[in-house]
Design an enzyme around this catalytic site. Structure first.
Site, short mmCIF file in Angstrom:
data_model
loop_
_atom_site.label_atom_id
_atom_site.label_comp_id
_atom_site.label_asym_id
_atom_site.label_seq_id
_atom_site.Cartn_x
_atom_site.Cartn_y
_atom_site.Cartn_z
N ASP A 168 -2.13 10.51 -2.82
CA ASP A 168 -1.83 9.27 -3.60
C ASP A 168 -2.67 10.31 -5.38
O ASP A 168 -2.25 9.73 -5.85
CB ASP A 168 -3.24 8.88 -3.28
N ALA A 209 0.90 5.34 -2.09
CA ALA A 209 0.78 5.27 -3.98
C ALA A 209 1.92 4.84 -4.78
O ALA A 209 1.48 4.05 -5.54
CB ALA A 209 0.13 6.57 -4.07
N GLN A 231 -2.11 3.08 9.94
CA GLN A 231 -0.75 3.00 9.64
C GLN A 231 -0.01 3.80 10.09
O GLN A 231 1.39 3.47 9.88
CB GLN A 231 -1.64 3.53 7.42
N ARG A 248 0.90 -1.04 0.23
CA ARG A 248 -0.12 -0.07 0.13
C ARG A 248 1.04 1.34 0.01
O ARG A 248 2.19 1.42 -0.07
CB ARG A 248 -1.10 -0.06 0.70
N LYS A 262 -5.04 10.05 2.53
CA LYS A 262 -5.54 9.26 3.75
C LYS A 262 -6.39 10.25 4.27
O LYS A 262 -6.04 11.15 4.73
CB LYS A 262 -4.25 8.79 4.74
O1 MRU Z 1 -4.06 2.96 1.67
P1 MRU Z 1 -3.18 3.53 1.75
O2 MRU Z 1 -2.45 3.42 3.05
O3 MRU Z 1 -3.03 2.88 0.73
O4 MRU Z 1 -2.93 5.52 1.75
C1 MRU Z 1 -1.44 5.16 1.51
C2 MRU Z 1 -1.95 6.91 1.69
O5 MRU Z 1 -3.30 7.76 1.98
C3 MRU Z 1 -0.61 7.52 1.94
O6 MRU Z 1 -0.51 9.08 2.37
C4 MRU Z 1 -0.19 8.42 0.61
O7 MRU Z 1 -0.20 6.60 -0.51
C5 MRU Z 1 1.06 8.79 -0.32
S1 MRU Z 1 1.83 7.05 0.42
C6 MRU Z 1 3.93 8.12 0.20
#
Ligand code: MRU
Length: 365
Positions: free
Chosen positions: A254, A66, A213, A64, A265
């Site tokens: 993302d 992005a 997370q 997980r 997020k």
């Molecule tokens: O649902 P997730 O854990 O994939 O969400 C991740 C996020 O929202 C991160 O902040 C985003 O992907 C940036 S990661 C460098």
């Protein structure tokens, strides 16, 4: 192995030596990943040659963040082509099938579509008749996506760490570290770089309900890096600003539209609003592969809605609401550009108005 592929592998190896670890990589025709759903309790690496298994790993958040999703998807398409046998046309069809399976895994992270579009272009553009040459070209593209992500992270670390003043307390949300990218990270990469440069900083990490997370992954990375931090629940953020306990916010993204709307997020918009109310800088750090070159109005950002059971339980292990409780579970929200102080990319820092600065940055790709 062609000279080009050999060079890419060497470049990747040398970049990987500059970061703490990578959660996803290529090994002998397989994609290998650290299953982050098991952190911080267990460090388990999984591997597959099967695109559907990889798609499942992305859907259920074993992989997980992005940039990590984009890198894994690129490697996944390479895996499908690499392990296929037959003519160039048969290989191409396996590759395009993989593109289509991986496209439907998660809708919000732009890096996924950025990587899959690149893979699809390489497959479609191949006009030769050598299956092994096609395999090398497709793998080369996937490794290039990973190399570019590592380079972007290192560059963002350098650029972004200059914005952090010695002695500051920086708040971050979700996990944007090595675990969310090909290594080092975006927002958390900047924090780690500032710390390694000797800046005496403290971090506040939000736990990031529902899937934690922040508590599980960011705390794990900060601990590993030896950076002082405090974990807070998401609803403590307003109080912390009110008490003057936060100097700066850095989060990842993302998807960023060309006019500066930031999908990240769930909870990011709340933090940005409170930071704005208290006059504190709110930065977004993301590689240019997160920037979708369309405006917010041109194309609506699709927000992923996940299983409500993620809200009514703690990680599926403990029921925290009466049986039959209905819940909402949007995984992301959108922060409008007026709340964003700057966007840190590997090509420089974008300041408002973003429609101009991001266009300049994307244009310089
Ligand atoms: O649902 P997730 O854990 O994939 O969400 C991740 C996020 O929202 C991160 O902040 C985003 O992907 C940036 S990661 C460098």
């Amino acid at each position: 192995m062609s000279k080009n592929l050999e060079e890419l592998r060497e470049k990747l190896e040398s970049l990987l030596r500059k970061v703490d670890f990578t959660p996803v990589y290529w090994k002998d025709g397989k994609v290998v990943w650290l299953d982050v759903t098991l952190l911080p309790w267990e460090e388990v690496y999984r591997e597959t040659r099967d695109v559907s298994r990889l798609a499942e790993a992305i859907k259920n958040l074993e992989i997980r963040g992005a940039p990590a999703i984009g890198v894994a998807a690129g490697l996944g398409v390479a895996m499908a082509v690499y392990n296929a046998s037959g003519s160039v046309n048969e290989l191409k069809s396996e590759g395009l099938k993989a593109v289509s399976i991986l496209r439907s895994t998660r809708p919000t992270a732009y890096n996924l579509f950025y990587a899959l579009d690149r893979m699809e272009r390489v497959i479609r553009a191949y006009e030769g008749s050598s299956p092994s040459e096609l395999k090398e070209e497709v793998l080369g593209e996937a490794l290039s996506i990973m190399i570019e992500d590592l380079e972007a992270n290192l560059k963002m670390g350098e650029i972004g760490s200059e914005l952090i003043t010695d002695g500051e307390t920086v708040l971050t949300h979700c996990n944007t570290g090595s675990l969310a990218t090909s290594g080092l990270g975006t927002a958390l990469g900047i924090i780690k770089t500032a710390w390694r440069k000797g800046k005496s900083i403290r971090v506040i990490a939000t736990e990031t309900r529902p899937l934690l997370q922040g508590a599980r992954l960011t705390a794990w990375e900060l601990k590993k890096a030896g950076i002082p931090f405090k974990l807070v629940t998401d609803n403590m953020v307003g109080y912390l600003f009110y008490e003057g306990l936060v100097d700066r916010v850095i989060v990842g993204a993302d998807r960023i539209t060309i006019d500066g709307y930031v999908a990240n997020k769930i909870g990011t918009y709340t933090i940005a609003t409170v930071a704005w109310r208290h006059g504190k800088p709110f930065h977004v750090a993301a590689p240019t592969s997160t920037i979708h070159p369309v405006s917010y109005k041109e194309k609506k950002i699709v927000i992923e809605h996940r299983n409500p059971a993620e809200v009514t339980t703690i990680l599926g292990r403990l029921e925290i609401a009466p049986k039959g409780t209905e819940a909402l579970n949007p995984a992301f929200d959108v922060t409008p550009p007026e709340l964003v102080t700057s966007i840190i990319t590997e090509k420089g820092v974008a300041w408002p108005p973003y429609i101009d600065s991001l266009r300049r940055i994307i244009g310089s790709q």
